[in-house]
Design an enzyme around this catalytic site. Sequence first.
Site, PDB file in Angstrom:
ATOM      1  N   ARG A  99       0.847  -1.190   0.000  1.00  0.00           N
ATOM      2  CA  ARG A  99       0.000   0.000   0.000  1.00  0.00           C
ATOM      3  C   ARG A  99       0.886   1.245   0.000  1.00  0.00           C
ATOM      4  O   ARG A  99       2.053   1.198   0.393  1.00  0.00           O
ATOM      5  CB  ARG A  99      -0.939   0.036   1.205  1.00  0.00           C
ATOM      6  N   GLU A 120       3.863  -5.623   6.917  1.00  0.00           N
ATOM      7  CA  GLU A 120       5.058  -5.113   7.598  1.00  0.00           C
ATOM      8  C   GLU A 120       6.102  -6.199   7.843  1.00  0.00           C
ATOM      9  O   GLU A 120       6.735  -6.257   8.897  1.00  0.00           O
ATOM     10  CB  GLU A 120       4.676  -4.415   8.915  1.00  0.00           C
ATOM     11  N   ASN A 150       8.839   5.677   5.280  1.00  0.00           N
ATOM     12  CA  ASN A 150       8.274   6.885   5.871  1.00  0.00           C
ATOM     13  C   ASN A 150       9.109   8.083   5.450  1.00  0.00           C
ATOM     14  O   ASN A 150      10.208   7.939   4.946  1.00  0.00           O
ATOM     15  CB  ASN A 150       8.187   6.782   7.396  1.00  0.00           C
ATOM     16  N   ASP A 197       9.288   7.576  12.116  1.00  0.00           N
ATOM     17  CA  ASP A 197       8.072   7.605  11.309  1.00  0.00           C
ATOM     18  C   ASP A 197       8.190   8.765  10.321  1.00  0.00           C
ATOM     19  O   ASP A 197       9.187   8.898   9.640  1.00  0.00           O
ATOM     20  CB  ASP A 197       6.842   7.712  12.220  1.00  0.00           C
TER      21      ASP A 197
END
Length: 305
Positions: A99, A120, A150, A197
Amino acid sequence: MPQLQCVWDIRAELGEGPVWSVREQVLYFVDIAGQAIHRLHPASGARASWPTPLRPGFVTPVSDGTLLCGLKDGLYSLDPTGGEFRREVAVEPGLPGNRINDGCVDSKGRLWFGTMDDGESVPSGALYSVTRRAGGLDVRHHDEGYVVTNGPGISPDGRRLYHNHSPAGIIYVFDLADDGSLSNRRVFARVGDGYPDGVVVDSAGTLWVGVWNGGRIARFLPDGTALPAIPVPGALNVTKVAFGGPDLRTAYVTTARRNTPPDRLARMPQAGSLFSLRVDVPGQAPVAFPATEFDALHGMTLGRD
């Protein structure tokens, strides 16, 4: 130490991707797991939300007032007035387990985003850029081998791109050429006690990095030196920062409730909410993605969404 305040007690399952719109003076962000795009107008307190047909990784303003959204399987346009989504281009149709995740627009109006393995565990994610061309969007593959991507984030001079391999705790930096090509990938910094992140870079070149499972915002100077982190007492999972407000000196912070142990949630009831704090150094002027090839060629979006 700057003090954070909760500006929207939304308690998103997976709040992510905050981005400031200069045109509207609003902040957009997504809830990936909750399949929604949210908008906050800080001056009035007005709020709006749009359900998404698939999980959203990011949303970014377009120069004509619409939005471009990275949903699970591709890039979609959204007219906020009607709430209708239209797919502009498919991304990785041969990898249904992937995704789209985080994204940003650079000073030349190029969109950068990463993909990831939704489970993941598999290094099937990649880094892409998107430019507006006659007849549609041109998607360009740059790098691969990521489990969870990220960032990305761009330096103020437009010559460096930062991108995270979150499970490995690594922030990479690339050299970014004028033509949009990347080279010389190397480790910029490593993050422990949590996972890096989303990334944003302020006008001085300092990186602000949300730390998943770390309850803080990590910060790094352009040479990689770590600055004191900013604690986020209201959430264990801090996802990303965006600079907004008329002076770009309000840092908005998205967080997530997902994967927070029940005992921690009991002590952090506002986890997943949107927080803010005032900062001394402003962010970079936000750039809208071009709506037309004319905008892309003539740079009409630079700092003017």
